[in-house]
Design an enzyme around this catalytic site. Sequence first.
Site, PDB file in Angstrom:
ATOM      1  N   GLY A 307       0.816  -1.204   0.000  1.00 28.64           N
ATOM      2  CA  GLY A 307       0.000   0.000   0.000  1.00 28.64           C
ATOM      3  C   GLY A 307       0.855   1.262   0.000  1.00 28.64           C
ATOM      4  N   SER A 308       0.420   2.275   0.748  1.00 26.24           N
ATOM      5  CA  SER A 308       1.000   3.612   0.638  1.00 26.24           C
ATOM      6  C   SER A 308       2.439   3.734   1.121  1.00 26.24           C
ATOM      7  CB  SER A 308       0.127   4.609   1.400  1.00 26.24           C
ATOM      8  OG  SER A 308      -1.139   4.722   0.786  1.00 26.24           O
ATOM      9  N   VAL A 309       2.956   2.734   1.833  1.00 28.88           N
ATOM     10  CA  VAL A 309       4.363   2.818   2.235  1.00 28.88           C
ATOM     11  C   VAL A 309       5.252   2.887   0.997  1.00 28.88           C
ATOM     12  CG1 VAL A 309       6.161   1.831   3.691  1.00 28.88           C
ATOM     13  CG2 VAL A 309       3.772   1.450   4.266  1.00 28.88           C
ATOM     14  N   LYS A 311       4.787   4.607  -1.519  1.00 31.47           N
ATOM     15  CA  LYS A 311       4.851   5.981  -2.025  1.00 31.47           C
ATOM     16  C   LYS A 311       6.184   6.638  -1.685  1.00 31.47           C
ATOM     17  CE  LYS A 311      -0.154   6.542  -1.754  1.00 31.47           C
ATOM     18  NZ  LYS A 311      -1.295   7.108  -0.998  1.00 31.47           N
ATOM     19  N   SER A 360      -1.454  10.910   2.545  1.00 30.24           N
ATOM     20  CA  SER A 360      -1.480   9.720   1.699  1.00 30.24           C
ATOM     21  C   SER A 360      -2.535   9.809   0.592  1.00 30.24           C
ATOM     22  CB  SER A 360      -1.713   8.466   2.551  1.00 30.24           C
ATOM     23  OG  SER A 360      -1.175   7.332   1.926  1.00 30.24           O
TER      24      SER A 360
END
Length: 591
Positions: A307-309, A311, A360
């Site tokens: 997921g957003s990690v 990014k 996020s």
Amino acid sequence: MQRLIRGRINKLGICVILLLSLLIGRLVQVQLISTESFTKDHINLIEASVKQRTQSLIIDEGRGRFIDRNGLPLTHDYFPSVILFPFLNGLDWPKDELAGIVGMTTNEIDRLLADAKKPVVLSESLTEEKLEKVNELDYPGVVALYRQFKLKDNIAEHVIGMTGEDVETFLERYPDKVEKENYSPHTPIGVSGLEQAFDEIILPEGATKLLYHVDRFGGPLFGIDVRYMSPSNPYYPLSVKTTLDKDIQQVAEKVLDDYKVKKGGLVILDIATNEVVAMVSKPSLDSQSPLKGPGAHNLMLEPHFPGSVFKTVVTAAAIEENIVDKDMTYNCDLDIRGNLLKDEEKRMGTLNLEKSFAQSCNYTFGEIGKQLVAKDKEVLDKYADILGLTGTVGWRGNMFGFEDFIQIPAEKDNVIWTDANEKGVPLAIAQTSIGQKDVKVTPLAMANMMATIARGGKSKEVKLVSDILYKNGTSLYSFPEHDREVDKLSPYTVMQLQHLLREVVAADTGTGWRMRDLPYEVAGKSGTAQTGKLVEGDRELLNRWFAGYFPIQSPKYAMVMVELDVLDENNVSSVYVEMVQQLYKLENPER
């Protein structure tokens, strides 16, 4: 007729001679040729014979042990013990003197020996001084020494791994040891974790035993004292010094148990050395079937949707490739397809990169990702590699007698793309840029990424073992630090990443707001990933992450917490907060 009878006698004689020859041949095989490796099961006939006429007690199995970074035992330890052999029961021996030394009554000792079929071990409240006094009694069947004991609690069970008897695998791994060194293929071997990785190094040369010869009724053969039988090499067995901190490992295991984490775990790295300080995977191993079931694998070494990690990688690429600045804004009311978000509460308005990272915003990173890939199709792979999210990150290299030795063989490869053709599909690029589609990374690699950023961009391989020690504690081999052979981010990019990771926690609307007001200031990134697994009709299971480092002024620990296959509720933030507090208490016990 006589000729017929004579022929039959001759035939019978030949049969008798052949039978006797076979018996003699079998006797030669048993007595002279195959005494230590009889039949396909490689039975040691000498040992079997000795077992029939001796009582014995194993003092040390002979297999190497694992210790933590401070020398504390993780698998087994040695404790002062008094050994009493069963044949003492009914004899006139210095029982009163022994009772006085060990702090017991003679009646208690009698009860222990009354129905004993094997040697009795006393180990409570014994000191070296008491051991000396016991040995001064100098009576057959009473022995005082240090004996190996397996620790009651299984610590770092997924990391250390398991041993077991596997004849087929033993013969496959060590054919020369069976043929040339008379090893029994029934010797337990490592089947998972570090036990498997270091199996050949810590394989026992032989057990240390106390032997006492007895007659056919089990009585002692006087004149033959207790024999201490051990391998001839005084430097073995070896100890494998791991990088784990036993205290931190135990705290981490307790915290995950307290918060009832069913699937997931955490990894803590020492930022300065890039060594694993603690690693916990849930569910726990099944003691009845450790190599099967949901707890059989170390999930911290297996890739999951981040997921957003992820990014963080896109942000590093955008800054390094100079395609963003602080004035550029993005419409965070839209999803990655450019459609208006149906849930009004998820609409964030117009945000720049800093606020998009803290809150996020998926739309921002989907757009940046497409812009990056339009410039260079390999750009996400490049920066994922720089930050350690491709391939594996565990220590590997040459050491004495071993080429391309891998400390963490169970570590799986991280994945960014499974189909290179999708690098030309805008939606696939956007999904990849927010840590979805085919992106899967291990928690170990994610912790390594955070450690790399905290260190100023210097990327290293992760160590789980620091040294191999002789029995007396001196070093046989020390594993050197290995830098990863990758490009390095510019100091400006690293500085910006550090700032953005801090804003995730510090900003009023940051997703890591629960990490504020801790004794250590935390920088990090949260992540929620869709898994595609549906339950209860149409509810989707999610992966929840928080990856970060602390304290930000002088980074010491990089820590990743992940909970896998959960619904909306999760323990990630609570566990992370608790672990930061517990680490602070361990570092500052007086406060």
